[in-house]
Write an enzyme that holds these catalytic residues in place. Structure first.
Site, PDB file in Angstrom:
ATOM      1  N   TYR A   1       6.215  31.816  35.627  1.00 43.14           N
ATOM      2  CA  TYR A   1       6.070  30.649  36.506  1.00 43.14           C
ATOM      3  C   TYR A   1       7.367  30.419  37.273  1.00 43.14           C
ATOM      4  O   TYR A   1       8.450  30.652  36.750  1.00 43.14           O
ATOM      5  CB  TYR A   1       5.709  29.412  35.678  1.00 43.14           C
ATOM      6  CG  TYR A   1       4.274  29.416  35.188  1.00 43.14           C
ATOM      7  CD1 TYR A   1       3.295  28.719  35.890  1.00 43.14           C
ATOM      8  CD2 TYR A   1       3.899  30.122  34.056  1.00 43.14           C
ATOM      9  CE1 TYR A   1       1.972  28.712  35.464  1.00 43.14           C
ATOM     10  CE2 TYR A   1       2.575  30.123  33.618  1.00 43.14           C
ATOM     11  CZ  TYR A   1       1.618  29.415  34.334  1.00 43.14           C
ATOM     12  OH  TYR A   1       0.308  29.423  33.908  1.00 43.14           O
ATOM     13  N   GLU A   2       7.254  29.933  38.493  1.00 40.44           N
ATOM     14  CA  GLU A   2       8.438  29.767  39.335  1.00 40.44           C
ATOM     15  C   GLU A   2       9.415  28.734  38.776  1.00 40.44           C
ATOM     16  O   GLU A   2      10.577  28.701  39.160  1.00 40.44           O
ATOM     17  CB  GLU A   2       8.038  29.420  40.772  1.00 40.44           C
ATOM     18  CG  GLU A   2       7.280  28.124  40.908  1.00 40.44           C
ATOM     19  CD  GLU A   2       6.593  27.990  42.266  1.00 40.44           C
ATOM     20  OE1 GLU A   2       6.410  28.997  42.969  1.00 40.44           O
ATOM     21  OE2 GLU A   2       6.215  26.861  42.622  1.00 40.44           O
ATOM     22  N   SER A   3       8.956  27.917  37.836  1.00 38.64           N
ATOM     23  CA  SER A   3       9.859  26.971  37.175  1.00 38.64           C
ATOM     24  C   SER A   3      10.867  27.672  36.272  1.00 38.64           C
ATOM     25  O   SER A   3      11.802  27.042  35.784  1.00 38.64           O
ATOM     26  CB  SER A   3       9.047  25.976  36.348  1.00 38.64           C
ATOM     27  OG  SER A   3       8.208  26.676  35.443  1.00 38.64           O
ATOM     28  N   GLY A   4      10.678  28.973  36.012  1.00 39.10           N
ATOM     29  CA  GLY A   4      11.639  29.706  35.209  1.00 39.10           C
ATOM     30  C   GLY A   4      11.090  30.189  33.875  1.00 39.10           C
ATOM     31  O   GLY A   4      11.805  30.843  33.117  1.00 39.10           O
TER      32      GLY A   4
END
Lengths: 257, 296, 257, 296
Positions: A50-53
């Site tokens: 996920y782009e949140s890390g």
């Protein structure tokens, strides 16, 4: 009345496209449901990114955002947002990018920015988020949208994320390494790029859907492949897994965008 | 050195901030402990470029609402994911510009105040500078690194660069390959929320830590609101620690990230995100919400 | 016989130069001893930063390398090596850089690379390490070396780390932000740059050292400031702290380079 | 998928490595569990560019000595801090090139085998490519990021760039400022040592983690030696986790970092560093050391 909804057919089909893949960069919304279903069905070892890390997230319920607490808590690793884009997405080490779209054109280009003029838009959409670089850098991308004429459009007023651009050779000319959108999965069927023209053509139709209905819901003159298949129905196992996911999510309150 | 600032202490804090501003001078001080109202009053000025960061997790909502309450104007608001708190700031008329990469109500839909500003210039016109997440993240990295730009593989073939002056092409001096450059972001102030700080102003956050470290290090000043003030920061898996000498001020604001979440403290209030949709959809209901917040 | 050694005088003097500073980027060897002493005497809140990624290290014994376990274990934060250089050193947020040197010239330029021709050297030294960027980016730097004619040389064959370059204005012309080497501390005295020429001149001499001895140990015609001071002797507290540090270190085995 | 490779399994591993090499193809596999000898045999080839990383902590010494034992030649050895293990590799004649930023015996003095090679071309000439730490670290960052170069404020006014082709000047497209570019490092193989891996090849290291993540992500292949194989990786403060799908092979090698240290397992053997000085000072004593190692 069938034993499953059109949305369920779409999600199951999208999940199946992750079989044999090691890693998936998951966009917000419909793609997230499909990617999480894949981990429960055809691709249990799939690393969800996920782009949140969150790398290798294993949420037990459907995340409502790309930064839900459970994503981080269940992940193999949580890295900063700059790192997830620079070290993980950009070098092309992620197998599949799973994207949603407000609009997608016949060559798989995506608009999530504006409808109308950029400076005084009719509808202002959320914008790019991680999508432009997911579309550019994943080894391949899969787009998941509901099939509507206002969604599958002939031309985009704004290209937020590149599919095949103007057609064959365009991605290579721009130096993009990923193969681009190898599949567009909707609630009516599956569209894949024609090898000659890169135009998205109907290669599979979901059970019970008429080809004319797909044409009517597509904003360009749809080419239907001669070898058109009928998508395999969702299995009982797939439906059970999907419903368990979405039920657990909705009991937490809030829906999935 | 720890100085507790009371109502009369604002002058001293102001002096201190000048003293600590980025320059060749040595002897930076440790972060000061302030109230939220004092921190916003001292650190956020009309016309500033302000970055409130927090990627879904640890969003500094209470600080944003304090900025509304203090009536700041003409701000350049910077944030990768302007969500509810930026919808509120924009609707309240605090912002002249928005620098961002994704503006929505996550899991719900549109940001109606953001759309009303962009589509109808209400309550005032808003200029936008739009990037992708990868671009914004790298702009913060450049800012935190003391570089004027960052390089990435980004934006290629899209229409984003057509509308944004802070994106350019750059050529690799070794291979001749064309890549994308984005201009550094160096906000006047960064505002973040963290789980904990110790009494020396060392800040600790964990879970999804987003781009907060970069935002603080890129900014000239920083305000950190925290769930808890502790004597000693217990090491935590996945924690980011910002030493007190790179933080300007710390304010103790329990539940300062609500309706977003603070891992280990409280969950995301998904109902609030849902309920924001009808409140924000309409200028009048939003106005009533705004009256309540500013009266608080 | 004095109550302290020349090395102790040097280390104590170097430590004093950290009074009032918040952060120090610590090079390997002599600088590390002085920086650790400062934390025990004049500058207890000083944040020691090591290129291994330790920020705010509080070692109880002298580290033998810049990556000793205790540096990480006692640090406020440990970050990656790329991060320590990019986020912490490069933007100029560190007050003082503390450097050693194999050779230093009259304008504070440092050589730690080679003696002789680069491609076929007489003596191959360790190389740059973190020094070039410490010298460039810290708000100011302090160099600590033992005073020998082969160390304080007229001209360098190789500039590893820039001091004042060719003289006034050179650092600014190169776009360097830090002020450069504000002080060279040796076991004989303290040299500081002349404001007009940037040449290192003797501003303080350690107790019991003759000016001629300093001249003899300096590889260029040394200018002695008219207002030459005598360095304040080490206090009992300083010596106790220093000896406690070095004793504890040597009982761990191994010396400090 | 976990495959235990026995003596007959090398063919399979070879096939697997080709299959997993960086390309547009999908379906990367998880890391394989191998013996150290198998891992080095399969992953490190004559002429390869090999990076053994570990910044003082977690230096992959056992793997380096296995490379000596297997008689690899013409390697380009890459490492920020070539210390004892590189002195050994260079003295054994494995290296044609050295790419580095600081070559010494930390806390002791010179690396005599390194000096003998550079000063006297013994046992063979060695080409050197020399950087600063900041430059090397950024070269790995560029390599890990899929970029051909990185930008930094570095080398300005020094003589380093005069001798190194992988340093250039680059101009900011926004401000016109001149900065330094360094070429990306993308080793053929990265070798690191970590505290733990689980049986799926997920690797965990903590303490001073240096540049190991970047080295593994920049390399085409990677070999990780670990102190311990565990069923589950317990979260640790400050830990870096490399998921198994970015690691090629994992070998269980307890004390594989000796004489450097593995935090939580054993301390640095400072006496060994001291004792290396007389061994390495002399070609003959070194020769005897080498005979012992290769006989082992």
């Amino acid at each position: 009345m069938s034993a499953w909804t059109a949305d369920e057919m779409m999600t199951v089909t999208a999940a199946r496209s992750l079989a044999g893949r090691a890693s998936c960069f998951v966009g917000i919304g419909l793609p997230s449901t499909a990617a999480n279903l894949a981990r429960r069905t055809c691709s249990p070892d799939l690393a969800l990114i996920y782009e949140s890390g969150a790398i290798g997230a294993k949420p037990t319920t459907l995340p409502l955002s790309i930064g839900d607490g459970e994503l981080g808590e269940t992940a193999d690793a949580v890295v900063s947002v700059p790192e997830i884009f620079n070290y993980w997405l950009q070098p092309g080490r992620v197998d599949v990018g799973f994207l949603g779209a407000a609009q997608v054109d016949r060559r798989g280009n995506i608009n999530t920015t504006v409808i109308g003029d950029y400076r005084s838009p009719a509808v202002r959409l959320p914008g790019a988020g991680g999508a432009p670089e997911i579309a550019a850098s994943c080894r391949e991308t899969v787009v998941v949208v509901r099939h509507r004429p206002r969604t599958l459009v002939d031309r985009l007023e704004f290209v937020t994320s590149l599919g095949f651009g103007d057609g064959p050779g365009h991605r290579a000319a721009l130096g993009l390494r990923g193969r681009g959108p190898i599949r567009l999965i909707t609630d009516l069927g599956v569209l894949e790029p024609d090898p000659e023209t890169c135009e998205l053509t109907l290669t599979s139709i979901h059970p019970g859907v008429a080809v004319d209905a797909v044409r009517a819901a597509t904003g360009w003159p749809l080419t239907v492949r001669a070898d058109l298949r009928v998508t395999e129905e969702p299995t009982a196992a797939e439906l059970t897994a999907l419903r368990s996911l979405t039920t657990r999510s909705s009991t937490r309150g809030g829906g999935v965008a | 050195m720890l100085v507790i600032i009371d109502a009369h202490g604002v002058w001293f804090l102001g002096w201190l901030l000048n003293y600590c501003s980025y320059s060749a001078q040595t002897g930076s001080r440790m972060a000061e402990l302030v109230s939220l109202a004092e921190g916003v009053a001292e650190l956020v000025h009309d016309g500033d470029a302000v970055a409130l960061e927090g990627f879904t997790h640890l969003i500094p909502v209470a600080a944003g609402q304090e900025i509304i309450r203090q009536g700041r104007r003409d701000l350049t608001l910077i944030r990768m994911t302007p969500d509810i708190v930026y919808d509120q700031l924009i609707g309240a008329g605090c912002a002249a510009r928005l620098v961002f990469s994704w503006g929505g109500n996550p899991g719900v839909g549109s940001l109606h105040r953001f759309r009303d500003a962009v589509e109808n210039a209400w309550p005032r016109p808003i200029e936008i500078e739009e990037h992708s997440h990868a671009g914004m993240a790298n702009r913060y990295v450049a800012g935190a690194s003391g570089l004027p730009f960052a390089v990435l593989r980004g934006y290629v073939g899209t229409d984003i660069a057509k509308h944004t002056k802070t994106i350019a092409t750059i050529t690799c001096p070794f291979t001749g390959e064309a890549l994308t450059a984005v201009a550094a972001l160096n906000p006047d102030v960064a505002v973040i929320h963290a789980q904990r700080a110790d009494r020396r102003g060392n800040v600790q956050l964990w879970g999804i830590t987003g781009v907060q470290k970069e935002a603080v290090l890129a900014a000239s000043r920083s305000l950190v609101t925290v769930e808890e003030l502790v004597d000693e920061l217990e090491p935590q898996p996945g924690a980011v620690v910002l030493p007190g000498w790179v933080v300007t001020a710390v304010a103790h604001v329990p539940r300062g990230a609500h309706p977003s979440y603070a891992q280990g403290y409280y969950d995301r209030d998904n109902d609030y995100y849902q309920s924001w949709d009808p409140i924000s959809r309409d200028r009048e209901t939003f106005g009533r919400w705004l009256d309540e917040v500013t009266a608080a």
